[in-house]
Structure formats: C-alpha cells, structure tokens
Scaffold this motif. Structure first.
Motif, PDB file in Angstrom:
ATOM      1  N   GLY B 102       0.829  -1.347  -0.021  1.00  0.00           N
ATOM      2  CA  GLY B 102       0.072  -0.039   0.085  1.00  0.00           C
ATOM      3  C   GLY B 102       0.943   1.063  -0.033  1.00  0.00           C
ATOM      4  N   VAL B 103       0.601   2.010  -0.833  1.00  0.00           N
ATOM      5  CA  VAL B 103       1.407   3.401  -0.983  1.00  0.00           C
ATOM      6  C   VAL B 103       0.497   4.558  -1.553  1.00  0.00           C
ATOM      7  N   GLY B 104       0.473   5.620  -0.864  1.00  0.00           N
ATOM      8  CA  GLY B 104      -0.497   6.717  -1.184  1.00  0.00           C
ATOM      9  C   GLY B 104       0.237   7.356  -2.753  1.00  0.00           C
ATOM     10  N   PHE B 105       1.364   7.822  -2.534  1.00  0.00           N
ATOM     11  CA  PHE B 105       1.887   8.588  -3.570  1.00  0.00           C
ATOM     12  C   PHE B 105       3.287   7.976  -3.783  1.00  0.00           C
ATOM     13  N   GLY B 106       3.525   6.947  -4.478  1.00  0.00           N
ATOM     14  CA  GLY B 106       5.027   6.374  -4.632  1.00  0.00           C
ATOM     15  C   GLY B 106       5.713   7.460  -5.738  1.00  0.00           C
ATOM     16  N   GLU B 197       5.479   5.016   2.662  1.00  0.00           N
ATOM     17  CA  GLU B 197       5.352   6.352   2.200  1.00  0.00           C
ATOM     18  C   GLU B 197       6.350   7.244   2.493  1.00  0.00           C
ATOM     19  N   ALA B 198       7.017   8.168   1.508  1.00  0.00           N
ATOM     20  CA  ALA B 198       8.195   9.067   1.631  1.00  0.00           C
ATOM     21  C   ALA B 198       7.680  10.244   0.780  1.00  0.00           C
ATOM     22  N   MET B 199       7.035  11.052   1.317  1.00  0.00           N
ATOM     23  CA  MET B 199       6.762  12.270   0.650  1.00  0.00           C
ATOM     24  C   MET B 199       7.003  13.747   1.368  1.00  0.00           C
ATOM     25  N   LEU B 200       8.173  13.582   2.184  1.00  0.00           N
ATOM     26  CA  LEU B 200       8.614  14.824   2.713  1.00  0.00           C
ATOM     27  C   LEU B 200       9.681  15.488   1.855  1.00  0.00           C
ATOM     28  N   THR B 201       8.673  15.965   0.907  1.00  0.00           N
ATOM     29  CA  THR B 201       9.613  16.778  -0.230  1.00  0.00           C
ATOM     30  C   THR B 201       9.080  18.273  -0.242  1.00  0.00           C
ATOM     31  N   PRO B 202       9.671  19.022  -0.805  1.00  0.00           N
ATOM     32  CA  PRO B 202       9.130  20.425  -0.900  1.00  0.00           C
ATOM     33  C   PRO B 202       7.849  20.524  -1.734  1.00  0.00           C
ATOM     34  N   GLY B 203       7.787  19.839  -2.951  1.00  0.00           N
ATOM     35  CA  GLY B 203       6.490  19.803  -3.492  1.00  0.00           C
ATOM     36  C   GLY B 203       5.347  19.063  -2.940  1.00  0.00           C
TER      37      GLY B 203
END
Lengths: 96, 419
Positions: B102-106, B197-203
């Motif tokens: 399960g991944v929200g935003f790969g 999940e890994a979306m600690l990005t500026p965008g």
C-alpha cells in the motif's frame, strides 16, 4: 577521456569485472549489461554533455572502442566539433 | 476457510528504526514531530513533519541507492518482518507467496528531484540549459507506484499473486485485508504486506499545506502539535516510513513451526460515495461492521481500537460517532487511541503501521495513549487513553481503522492466535 569516464562508471557502478577491459576488442555485448544497464551507462555521458544519445541498442553489436568512438563523434556534433572538458560541467542537483 | 496468522512484523517509522523501539516510543507518548526544515518549507513558516527515525539505505544491501525513498523504507520494513518470521530468501513455495503493498503517492522523492533539476537547469546558465531534458533513464521505474512491490518481490524471489493498492490513507490497510482474503480463499499460502510512504519533499509539503489539513505549530512545544480528539486540534502532520507484516495460512505456519504473533481475523472495506475529502459516519460504520462479521465477533469482544484519528476537526468527531454507533454499549469498556499524535500521518503506510502497533498492544497488554489529549472535544465521547499508556490490560482482540480521502474506508481486526 570518454573511454576512462565510461570504464570508471562500468567498473564502480555497474560492477563490470575490470579484467574484461584487458581484452582489446571486447564487445559491448560481452560486458554483461542488459538493455536497462546500457542506457544507464549512456546516461553518464548524456548527463555530462547535455543531450540524449540516439538509438542506444545498436551499441550491443559493437566493440567497446567502436562505441566510445561513436559516442565521441556524437558529443562533438553537439558541441561545435569540440570534446568539452567534463570538469567544466557541474552536475546539477538531483541528477542521480 | 483457513485462518490467517501474522508471523512477522517490521517497521521503520518516525518513532524508531524497528518495531520494538517504535512501540516503546508509542507507549511513552514520545513525539517524533518537529518543525520542517527550511529546504522542505518553500518559504512557508510553521510547517511540521515527522521524519523517519533512521535512514533506510544503511539498513539495506548496497544497490538500492538510486531507488526511491519509499522503496527503500519498504525494503527495510520487509527485511525486519521476514527476519522476524524466520523466512529466508526464496521460500520453496515462492509461487504461493505474494507481495501486497500500500502506498499513497509512490515516487514522490524521485519526481520532486526530477522536476527540481529540470527547473533549475532550464533557469540556469546557457551552457547547461540544454541538459534540462536529459533525465535519469530509471526515473520512471523508480517513481512508479509498484516499484516497492517489485523490488521486494525480486529481493525475496516471491512469485505469487500480489498487487499495489493506492487508496490514500487506507492503502496498506486495504493491502493487508486483500492479502488476508487471498490466503483465506486459497489463492496464496503466504503474503508479505508492506505499507510505505515517503513524501517529505518541498513539492508535497506545499500541496498538503494548500489543503488546510496540516496541524498548526503548538506555541510552546512543536512536538505536541498533533492533538487527536482534543478541542485544540488543528490537523495532522505528515510522516514517512514503512511497516510490514508476514501473513501465512495457519497450515503453512504450523507446518514450519512458526510463532504466530496474532491472527488477522477480520477485514471490512466500504466507500462513502459522499465527498472527496470529508468522512462519513455510515461508510466508516459499515467497514467496522463488515470486519466484525467476518471475524464472527461481537463489538464487546474488542478491547482496543487504534483509531484513524487524524486530528482534523471533522474526522475525529465522525470517527468517534461511527465507533459509538457500531460498539453501542460496549464502547464504554473500549479503549480507543490515536498514535498519529506521536508518529504523524504516514498516509499509505499508516494502515500497516497502526495495525502492527495494535498487534503489539494485543501481545503486550499495553495500550499506547493518545498523546497531548488534555482537553477532549465534548463531541468525542469515547475513552481515548489520554496522555498515559495503560499497562496490564487483558486484550483478546484489537481493531485498526483507516479512512481515506476519496471516501475509502478500511477496518482490520486482529486477535490472539489460538494454539
């Protein structure tokens, strides 16, 4: 210079046995790269010289030296006949 | 139908690099939430984050350096779960062993870095401008949503059916539920379930900020900014990491003498068909009822619910009402907590992470608290285990809720695995 750049990538990143390059007429197909591995190798050049090398799969049937010569001619074609010093090109963040 | 046992757990979370340290921090109410770094905030003041407690790459074999961070987290959590289950590479029945992710935003890191480079190069000096269109040839296979599943399948030689579920905040709860069903219905004998999940990005951060669901920074203690069920709650904090579970049919687990940590007994899923982002009591209640029916259990047989509990204004009230509706009078003996107060919202990884924490509560008899809950919202009327963990509890079964944007609801029930 180009040959060194590509060899360095192949040995350190793609884990190609350095002894293979002792063979003067080594073929690209004998380096053990699959199609993805081949385009990753070309990216090392593309990233530095700022263009995409056309039709990469033809290299599979060439010798390593012939491939390097072909790549060099393409680099020159994109740089007014020059082979630029790669040290002059900084690698933008996030390239890898 | 065979019962499905969880025989291995793994996680790399904001609370710790493994299950044991993560669960201990959850029990202690130790928050991993902090102010976001300047590079992540795009000039916006007061953004928060819950970064993973450890970098995933040093935990892995070399060769994954170019993989997206979400895949690296997934591999690290899978590694712990497989070791915990005592399963080595390529089991003999690999064709009956699937990978469910399960991944929200790969691929958020890969995509963000690609665009950052593209824009920087286009706007840079003339010599470099032509390089804008030259991007890494593995950009697509690195950012595709099923990259973590593919790499895990390759790593362990698992060849059974499996899928990647992208259902926002319910992604890995649904992955676990679907894996359980596949084993129960005989399509598989085992599955490795991973939420990542890994979306600690500026965008990503500016996009989440624009949605107005992120917690405000607490004036005194930024670590206490996420306050589920509290009157002063203001939203959630984005976290990163992964959690993994090895599921096996009872027959397979018993044949190899595996230790069962719990039985995954019930799964319910529903869609609200109501609103893109707002939750609905009826849909949530339907998922919980399905899970109970599938486990053949009464509400009174559940002692602990790890709530979805995102600390949004509407979410906490609706979930509380849905739990009260389903549990009825049994809700008076029910402990409910939201561990998101300390580990943040791991979106696609949240379902697997919180299920694994709930299973550890079941095993240990210790219930993690809802941290920072000083002043409960009067509309939230359940026992939320405020501030302090509860130890020495007799727990027979636990529930974990995951309710997603898009109106997708998932509910999982785990219970003691009978010998």
């Amino acid at each position: 210079m180009l040959a060194q750049l590509i060899k360095h990538y192949l040995i350190t990143s793609a884990k190609v046995d350095p002894a293979k390059f002792d063979q003067p007429d080594i073929k690209v197909a004998d380096l053990g790269l699959d199609s993805l591995g081949l385009i990753e190798m070309l990216f090392e050049v593309e990233d530095k010289f700022g263009f995409q090398i056309a039709d990469p799969m033809r290299y599979q049937s060439m010798t390593f030296d012939a491939m390097v010569a072909d790549i060099e001619s393409q680099v020159r074609a994109h740089h007014n006949g020059e082979l630029p010093d790669i040290a002059a090109f900084d690698s933008p963040a996030g390239a890898r | 139908m065979t019962s499905v046992l969880a025989t291995g757990l793994g996680m790399i979370s904001p609370l710790g690099a493994d299950c044991k340290t993560s669960f201990a921090a959850a029990l202690a109410g130790q928050s991993a939430i902090r102010r976001a770094s300047a590079e992540l905030s795009a000039g916006l003041p007061d953004l928060l984050m819950a970064p993973a407690a450890a970098e995933p790459l040093p935990l892995l074999e070399s060769g994954y350096a170019g993989s997206d961070r979400a895949a690296q987290f997934a591999l690290a959590a899978a590694q712990e779960a497989m070791a915990d289950a005592g399963i080595s590479q390529a089991p003999a029945d690999a064709g009956r062993f699937g990978v469910f992710v399960g991944v929200g935003f790969g691929g958020a890191h890969t995509l963000d870095a690609m665009y950052a480079r593209y824009c920087a190069t286009l706007g840079g000096d003339e010599n470099n401008r032509r390089r804008a269109a030259v991007v890494h040839p593995l950009s697509v296979p690195r950012m595709m949503a099923n990259a973590p599943g593919a790499l895990i399948s390759l790593r362990y030689g698992l060849r059974g059916m499996g899928n990647t579920y992208s259902v926002a905040c319910a992604s890995s709860a649904i992955a676990a539920g679907e894996a359980m069903r596949a084993i129960r219905h005989g399509y598989l004998d085992a599955a490795l379930v991973v939420g990542t999940e890994a979306m600690l990005t500026p965008g990503s951060m500016v996009a989440w900020n624009a949605l107005r669901v992120m917690a405000r920074v607490h004036a005194v203690d930024p670590a206490a900014s996420c306050r589920p069920f509290d009157r002063a709650r203001s939203g959630f904090v984005l976290g990163e990491g992964a959690a993994a579970l090895v599921l096996e049919s009872r027959v397979r687990a018993e044949r190899r003498g595996a230790r069962a940590r719990a039985e995954l007994a019930g799964y319910g899923a529903s869609a609200d068909a109501g609103h893109l982002t707002q939750p609905a009591q009826a849909g949530q209640a339907a998922a919980m009822r399905q899970a109970l029916a599938q486990a053949d259990m009464e509400p009174g047989q559940i002692q602990y619910v790890n709530a979805h509990g995102t600390a949004t204004e509407v979410g906490d009230v609706v979930e509380s009402q849905a739990i009260a509706e389903v549990f009825g009078s049994a809700s008076r003996q029910l402990a409910v907590s939201s561990t998101k107060a300390v580990h943040g919202h791991l979106i696609g990884a949240a379902g697997a992470l919180e299920l694994a924490l709930a299973i550890m509560a079941l095993e240990s008899g210790s219930i993690p608290p809802t941290a920072h809950l000083l002043d409960p919202d009067p509309r939230c009327t359940l026992d939320y285990v405020p501030l302090e963990a509860r130890h020495g509890c007799r727990i027979e079964a636990v529930m974990s809720n995951s309710f997603a944007f898009g109106g997708s609801n998932a509910c999982l029930i785990a219970r003691r695995a009978e010998p």
